[in-house]
Write a protein that holds these residues in place. Structure first.
Motif, PDB file in Angstrom:
ATOM      1  N   LYS A 154       8.838  53.270  -7.187  1.00 24.56           N
ATOM      2  CA  LYS A 154       8.486  53.296  -8.603  1.00 24.56           C
ATOM      3  C   LYS A 154       8.958  54.610  -9.209  1.00 24.56           C
ATOM      4  O   LYS A 154       8.983  55.639  -8.541  1.00 24.56           O
ATOM      5  CB  LYS A 154       6.972  53.152  -8.789  1.00 24.56           C
ATOM      6  CG  LYS A 154       6.400  51.824  -8.322  1.00 24.56           C
ATOM      7  CD  LYS A 154       4.907  51.776  -8.607  1.00 24.56           C
ATOM      8  CE  LYS A 154       4.295  50.436  -8.173  1.00 24.56           C
ATOM      9  NZ  LYS A 154       4.207  50.322  -6.709  1.00 24.56           N
ATOM     10  N   MET A 155       9.325  54.563 -10.479  1.00 25.92           N
ATOM     11  CA  MET A 155       9.767  55.766 -11.176  1.00 25.92           C
ATOM     12  C   MET A 155       8.658  56.265 -12.091  1.00 25.92           C
ATOM     13  O   MET A 155       8.144  55.516 -12.920  1.00 25.92           O
ATOM     14  CB  MET A 155      11.033  55.480 -11.987  1.00 25.92           C
ATOM     15  CG  MET A 155      11.588  56.700 -12.697  1.00 25.92           C
ATOM     16  SD  MET A 155      13.117  56.357 -13.613  1.00 25.92           S
ATOM     17  CE  MET A 155      14.262  56.128 -12.268  1.00 25.92           C
ATOM     18  N   PHE A 156       8.283  57.533 -11.908  1.00 29.34           N
ATOM     19  CA  PHE A 156       7.243  58.146 -12.717  1.00 29.34           C
ATOM     20  C   PHE A 156       7.860  59.194 -13.641  1.00 29.34           C
ATOM     21  O   PHE A 156       8.778  59.924 -13.245  1.00 29.34           O
ATOM     22  CB  PHE A 156       6.182  58.809 -11.830  1.00 29.34           C
ATOM     23  CG  PHE A 156       5.334  57.822 -11.077  1.00 29.34           C
ATOM     24  CD1 PHE A 156       4.113  57.410 -11.580  1.00 29.34           C
ATOM     25  CD2 PHE A 156       5.770  57.300  -9.872  1.00 29.34           C
ATOM     26  CE1 PHE A 156       3.332  56.500 -10.889  1.00 29.34           C
ATOM     27  CE2 PHE A 156       4.998  56.378  -9.175  1.00 29.34           C
ATOM     28  CZ  PHE A 156       3.776  55.974  -9.686  1.00 29.34           C
ATOM     29  N   LEU A 157       7.315  59.272 -14.845  1.00 31.43           N
ATOM     30  CA  LEU A 157       7.857  60.193 -15.839  1.00 31.43           C
ATOM     31  C   LEU A 157       7.739  61.644 -15.385  1.00 31.43           C
ATOM     32  O   LEU A 157       8.675  62.431 -15.554  1.00 31.43           O
ATOM     33  CB  LEU A 157       7.143  59.995 -17.180  1.00 31.43           C
ATOM     34  CG  LEU A 157       7.580  60.885 -18.341  1.00 31.43           C
ATOM     35  CD1 LEU A 157       9.078  60.824 -18.570  1.00 31.43           C
ATOM     36  CD2 LEU A 157       6.835  60.493 -19.621  1.00 31.43           C
ATOM     37  N   LEU A 158       6.601  62.019 -14.788  1.00 31.01           N
ATOM     38  CA  LEU A 158       6.424  63.386 -14.324  1.00 31.01           C
ATOM     39  C   LEU A 158       7.423  63.711 -13.216  1.00 31.01           C
ATOM     40  O   LEU A 158       7.994  64.803 -13.178  1.00 31.01           O
ATOM     41  CB  LEU A 158       4.991  63.599 -13.828  1.00 31.01           C
ATOM     42  CG  LEU A 158       4.665  64.992 -13.286  1.00 31.01           C
ATOM     43  CD1 LEU A 158       4.983  66.072 -14.311  1.00 31.01           C
ATOM     44  CD2 LEU A 158       3.205  65.072 -12.869  1.00 31.01           C
ATOM     45  N   GLU A 159       7.648  62.765 -12.314  1.00 35.21           N
ATOM     46  CA  GLU A 159       8.620  62.974 -11.244  1.00 35.21           C
ATOM     47  C   GLU A 159      10.015  63.178 -11.822  1.00 35.21           C
ATOM     48  O   GLU A 159      10.767  64.051 -11.393  1.00 35.21           O
ATOM     49  CB  GLU A 159       8.619  61.778 -10.286  1.00 35.21           C
ATOM     50  CG  GLU A 159       9.580  61.939  -9.114  1.00 35.21           C
ATOM     51  CD  GLU A 159       9.570  60.751  -8.174  1.00 35.21           C
ATOM     52  OE1 GLU A 159      10.109  60.868  -7.067  1.00 35.21           O
ATOM     53  OE2 GLU A 159       9.026  59.700  -8.552  1.00 35.21           O
ATOM     54  N   ASP A 160      10.369  62.383 -12.817  1.00 34.26           N
ATOM     55  CA  ASP A 160      11.663  62.508 -13.460  1.00 34.26           C
ATOM     56  C   ASP A 160      11.795  63.869 -14.149  1.00 34.26           C
ATOM     57  O   ASP A 160      12.863  64.494 -14.103  1.00 34.26           O
ATOM     58  CB  ASP A 160      11.839  61.384 -14.492  1.00 34.26           C
ATOM     59  CG  ASP A 160      13.283  61.158 -14.879  1.00 34.26           C
ATOM     60  OD1 ASP A 160      14.075  60.776 -13.994  1.00 34.26           O
ATOM     61  OD2 ASP A 160      13.632  61.374 -16.053  1.00 34.26           O
ATOM     62  N   THR A 161      10.718  64.334 -14.751  1.00 35.09           N
ATOM     63  CA  THR A 161      10.718  65.641 -15.412  1.00 35.09           C
ATOM     64  C   THR A 161      10.935  66.755 -14.399  1.00 35.09           C
ATOM     65  O   THR A 161      11.687  67.705 -14.648  1.00 35.09           O
ATOM     66  CB  THR A 161       9.388  65.865 -16.160  1.00 35.09           C
ATOM     67  OG1 THR A 161       9.164  64.791 -17.068  1.00 35.09           O
ATOM     68  CG2 THR A 161       9.419  67.172 -16.945  1.00 35.09           C
ATOM     69  N   ILE A 162      10.282  66.639 -13.235  1.00 35.94           N
ATOM     70  CA  ILE A 162      10.452  67.631 -12.177  1.00 35.94           C
ATOM     71  C   ILE A 162      11.883  67.609 -11.646  1.00 35.94           C
ATOM     72  O   ILE A 162      12.510  68.654 -11.456  1.00 35.94           O
ATOM     73  CB  ILE A 162       9.451  67.377 -11.022  1.00 35.94           C
ATOM     74  CG1 ILE A 162       8.027  67.674 -11.489  1.00 35.94           C
ATOM     75  CG2 ILE A 162       9.791  68.229  -9.799  1.00 35.94           C
ATOM     76  CD1 ILE A 162       6.950  67.275 -10.501  1.00 35.94           C
TER      77      ILE A 162
END
Length: 235
Positions: A154-162
């Motif tokens: 799954k893709m999470f927005l916070l992970e993408d930001t990091i």
């Protein structure tokens, strides 16, 4: 009271994906909103069609659909990421790591003040670090998106930001748009002591920010995600 079924919840997730919401945490937020709105309609009339109610609620988001929600969440997450950067910087600038910062600052000042080509050498070194880091992150992002597409992650927005350093890469590259590297060979002797101090601060700060955004925060990614999404499956 009539409730949204599991199959209908799955349909809501599918609907958000079809409308270009790729982050699972934002999908979940929208699914909760849509499901609650549909159930409120069913309180008045439980015979209303699920799909018709879904389209009715979607129209309330306006011409751009879910894009405004996604943009707001991205802005909020970027602010959250910058707060993490600030906290890590505060922690970093304590003993014993503050000694590393002092040594790095001294080294930058020595190179700038003593070496004829010191400024351009530091600029090229920093640019090389940015490019190599960008390539490394690009490869990781590509691999991650393939896993998401295959349904393995799954893709999470916070992970993408990091993973994208909260847009800091664009800020890091900004000074190079104003640099004429050829001029450094001419103006090195004209730079004042105050100018050397300022450049030392700039290079030291950017090296430290790069270290924090590329190594420190990504190394704690799983811990940060579990804290941010305690009730969600991260894989």
């Amino acid at each position: 009271m009539k409730k949204v079924s599991k199959q209908q919840i799955d349909r809501l997730y599918e609907f958000t994906r079809q409308h270009y919401v790729e982050y699972y945490d934002v999908q979940t937020e929208l699914v909760d909103h849509l499901a609650n709105a549909i159930e409120e309609h069913w309180e008045e009339n439980p015979d209303q069609d699920f799909e018709e109610l879904l389209q009715k609620e979607f129209k309330k988001f306006g011409v751009f659909g879910f894009m405004e929600v996604v943009e707001k969440r991205q802005n909020a997450m970027t602010k959250k990421y910058y707060k993490m950067i600030l906290e890590e910087a505060k922690n970093f600038l304590k003993l014993p790591r503050v000694i590393f910062s002092a040594v790095l600052g001294w080294a930058c000042f020595f190179v700038i003040s003593e070496w004829k080509y010191g400024i351009i050498s530091l600029a090229i070194l920093f640019l090389a670090l940015l490019i190599s880091t960008g390539i490394k992150f690009g490869i990781k992002m590509r691999k991650r998106r393939k896993q998401v597409k295959a349904g393995n992650k799954k893709m999470f927005l916070l992970e993408d930001t990091i993973m994208t350093s909260g847009g800091l890469f664009q800020i890091f590259f900004l000074p190079f748009y104003f640099i004429n590297f050829g001029d450094f060979f001419e103006i090195k002797e004209a730079i004042s002591f105050q100018g050397q101090i300022f450049l030392t601060f700039v290079f030291t700060a950017e090296f430290l920010l790069l270290h924090i955004s590329v190594f420190v925060i990504p190394s704690r990614k799983e811990e940060i995600l579990k804290k941010a999404y305690p009730e969600m499956e991260l894989s």
